[in-house]
Enzyme design. Structure first.
Site, PDB file in Angstrom:
ATOM      1  N   LYS A 152       0.355  -2.313  15.153  1.00  0.00           N
ATOM      2  CA  LYS A 152       0.094  -1.959  16.555  1.00  0.00           C
ATOM      3  C   LYS A 152      -1.110  -1.038  16.626  1.00  0.00           C
ATOM      4  O   LYS A 152      -1.344  -0.256  15.688  1.00  0.00           O
ATOM      5  CB  LYS A 152       1.311  -1.253  17.148  1.00  0.00           C
ATOM      6  N   ASN A 158       0.836  -1.215   0.000  1.00  0.00           N
ATOM      7  CA  ASN A 158       0.000   0.000   0.000  1.00  0.00           C
ATOM      8  C   ASN A 158       0.864   1.257   0.000  1.00  0.00           C
ATOM      9  O   ASN A 158       0.555   2.230  -0.694  1.00  0.00           O
ATOM     10  CB  ASN A 158      -0.961   0.002   1.196  1.00  0.00           C
ATOM     11  N   ASN A 172      -6.690   4.526   8.465  1.00  0.00           N
ATOM     12  CA  ASN A 172      -6.258   3.131   8.365  1.00  0.00           C
ATOM     13  C   ASN A 172      -6.992   2.469   7.212  1.00  0.00           C
ATOM     14  O   ASN A 172      -8.082   2.897   6.837  1.00  0.00           O
ATOM     15  CB  ASN A 172      -6.566   2.400   9.672  1.00  0.00           C
ATOM     16  N   HIS A 213      -8.414  -1.354   5.995  1.00  0.00           N
ATOM     17  CA  HIS A 213      -8.706  -2.665   6.571  1.00  0.00           C
ATOM     18  C   HIS A 213      -9.241  -3.584   5.469  1.00  0.00           C
ATOM     19  O   HIS A 213     -10.118  -3.185   4.701  1.00  0.00           O
ATOM     20  CB  HIS A 213      -9.737  -2.514   7.698  1.00  0.00           C
TER      21      HIS A 213
HETATM   22  C1  GRF Z   1      -3.437  -4.622   3.860  1.00  0.00           C
HETATM   23  O1  GRF Z   1      -4.239  -5.645   3.336  1.00  0.00           O
HETATM   24  C2  GRF Z   1      -4.218  -3.733   4.786  1.00  0.00           C
HETATM   25  O2  GRF Z   1      -5.581  -3.712   4.498  1.00  0.00           O
HETATM   26  C3  GRF Z   1      -3.992  -4.360   6.135  1.00  0.00           C
HETATM   27  O3  GRF Z   1      -2.694  -4.857   6.094  1.00  0.00           O
HETATM   28  C4  GRF Z   1      -2.323  -5.141   4.752  1.00  0.00           C
HETATM   29  C5  GRF Z   1      -1.017  -4.451   4.516  1.00  0.00           C
HETATM   30  O4  GRF Z   1      -0.429  -4.864   3.320  1.00  0.00           O
HETATM   31  N1  GRF Z   1      -4.205  -3.389   7.186  1.00  0.00           N
HETATM   32  P1  GRF Z   1       0.851  -4.107   2.758  1.00  0.00           P
HETATM   33  O5  GRF Z   1       1.919  -4.121   3.846  1.00  0.00           O
HETATM   34  O6  GRF Z   1       0.440  -2.715   2.386  1.00  0.00           O
HETATM   35  O7  GRF Z   1       1.289  -4.913   1.570  1.00  0.00           O
END
Ligand code: GRF
Length: 212
Positions: free
Chosen positions: A96, A19, A112, A114
């Site tokens: 965390k 991400n 955030n 999710h």
């Molecule tokens: C994502 O699927 C997000 O929704 C969740 O953790 C994952 C993180 O993936 N909170 P990355 O580290 O961005 O590849």
């Protein structure tokens, strides 16, 4: 988009950072009016730190074990965010709960993402939990962070189909593809001043200038 219209954001990540990668690319291409001024991790081995360096973004790693207690750890992170002039804190796979000083200093300025349609399947195993429950549709939620676990006001959601032959990896991959589009969009709306928190609801306004 001129430089001075950009807002300063920090990304907190504990893992792979895909991400972060999507957000960094959107920022570099000018698709979203932000500058990632800092990437913070609580895990020195997080690949997110490598990605940040590849994009020339400054990084800091805070180890919980280096601090006397959780309060001191959160305070140090809050200090680093303030020192970097951060206006929006973006959690991207940060493992965390964000609390204490970070939450109080950056109230309504922490987001955030999710990998489920909240309030269904909060917590760290959302994709697995949704699969095991047998849902036909899951999805992605971007929300503001409050003191709870995945409980803050919802900014954007998008559904993702679950197929019969899905395993955790295939479903998460389909969810990721939506995340890489939805998170930059939510950040862009924030940067444009178009998000209004009204109790539990987040209203997306058309023209920020008329609403200020
Ligand atoms: C994502 O699927 C997000 O929704 C969740 O953790 C994952 C993180 O993936 N909170 P990355 O580290 O961005 O590849």
């Amino acid at each position: 988009m001129s430089e001075d219209e950009k807002i300063r954001i920090a990304v907190l990540a504990s893992g792979s950072g895909t991400n972060l990668e999507a957000i960094a690319r959107a920022a570099e291409s000018g698709e979203i009016p932000v500058e990632i001024v800092l990437v913070i991790s609580d895990n020195p081995d997080a690949y997110a730190l490598v990605r940040a360096k590849n994009h020339g973004i400054p990084t800091t790693c805070f180890l919980l074990t280096d601090f006397e207690n959780r309060g001191a750890f959160d305070r140090a992170i809050a200090e680093a965010l303030s020192a970097a002039g951060v206006e929006l804190v973006v959690l991207a796979g940060y493992m965390k709960l964000v609390g204490g000083e970070i939450l109080s200093r950056f109230k309504n300025r922490i987001m955030n993402i999710h990998p489920a349609l909240l309030p269904s399947f909060p917590g760290t195993h959302a994709v697995r939990d949704a699969l095991e429950y047998g849902v036909k549709v899951s999805g992605v939620t971007v929300h503001f962070v409050d003191e709870g676990l995945d409980t803050g006001p919802i900014i954007l959601q998008e559904a993702v189909p679950v197929y019969e032959d899905d395993d955790e990896e295939s479903l998460h991959q389909r969810i990721h593809e939506v995340e890489y589009r939805l998170y930059p969009l939510a950040i862009k709306l924030f940067a444009q001043g178009r998000l209004r928190i009204e109790g539990r609801k987040v209203r997306i306004v058309q023209d920020a200038n008329n609403m200020r």
